[in-house]
Design an enzyme around this catalytic site. Sequence first.
Site, PDB file in Angstrom:
ATOM      1  N   PRO A   1      -0.964 -14.122  10.739  1.00  0.00           N
ATOM      2  CA  PRO A   1       0.159 -13.221  11.021  1.00  0.00           C
ATOM      3  C   PRO A   1      -0.099 -11.806  10.511  1.00  0.00           C
ATOM      4  O   PRO A   1      -0.532 -11.602   9.380  1.00  0.00           O
ATOM      5  CB  PRO A   1       1.325 -13.868  10.280  1.00  0.00           C
ATOM      6  N   CYS A   2       0.183 -10.837  11.379  1.00  0.00           N
ATOM      7  CA  CYS A   2      -0.187  -9.454  11.078  1.00  0.00           C
ATOM      8  C   CYS A   2       0.988  -8.560  10.711  1.00  0.00           C
ATOM      9  O   CYS A   2       0.777  -7.391  10.377  1.00  0.00           O
ATOM     10  CB  CYS A   2      -0.915  -8.847  12.275  1.00  0.00           C
ATOM     11  N   GLN A   3       2.208  -9.060  10.737  1.00  0.00           N
ATOM     12  CA  GLN A   3       3.362  -8.191  10.486  1.00  0.00           C
ATOM     13  C   GLN A   3       3.249  -7.465   9.154  1.00  0.00           C
ATOM     14  O   GLN A   3       3.647  -6.318   9.031  1.00  0.00           O
ATOM     15  CB  GLN A   3       4.670  -8.987  10.523  1.00  0.00           C
TER      16      GLN A   3
END
Length: 172
Positions: free
Chosen positions: A80-82
Amino acid sequence: MSRYTKSKYFIDLFAGCGGLSLGLEQAGFEPVLYNELNPSAAETYRINRSPIEYIADVHDINENLVIKHKGIDLVCGGPPCQGYSAIGIRRTHKADKQDMARNRLFNEMIRIIDLVEPKLFLFENVRGILTGKWHASGEKGDIFRDILGAFIKKLSPLYHIRWELVKSSNYR
């Protein structure tokens, strides 16, 4: 000898709905296992492919589940890159980025690469990972240095580790 000697097979971690897998499939690779925690994304992935092994939670992947994939051609994933994105920074949280569990999922990818010992691995993420800071008083690039350092520390005895910023719009 590994059963993965003539064909190109891969495991996709944090697969989402399968965008990275689609590109790999177009290049001649075939997925054998995917991981995705989001049920809707996982279902989209499943609908668009022949039945393959699925494990929702990356923490549930253990040696007994992946032993049959030892020596596979590729393990890929985009945790996940958030927490790393410059666009979607979620600073409404009271915790620093270093304290958010999903920002540490790269460690699970390292663990699985270590278990499976693929011929190669691909870690994919957003540009913001290069300049991101774990906390407000940190230095730009802290996140990337820590992540790259973790990959090198655990995997460099078996792999030549390099990185590159790729502008996807250059590849149509």
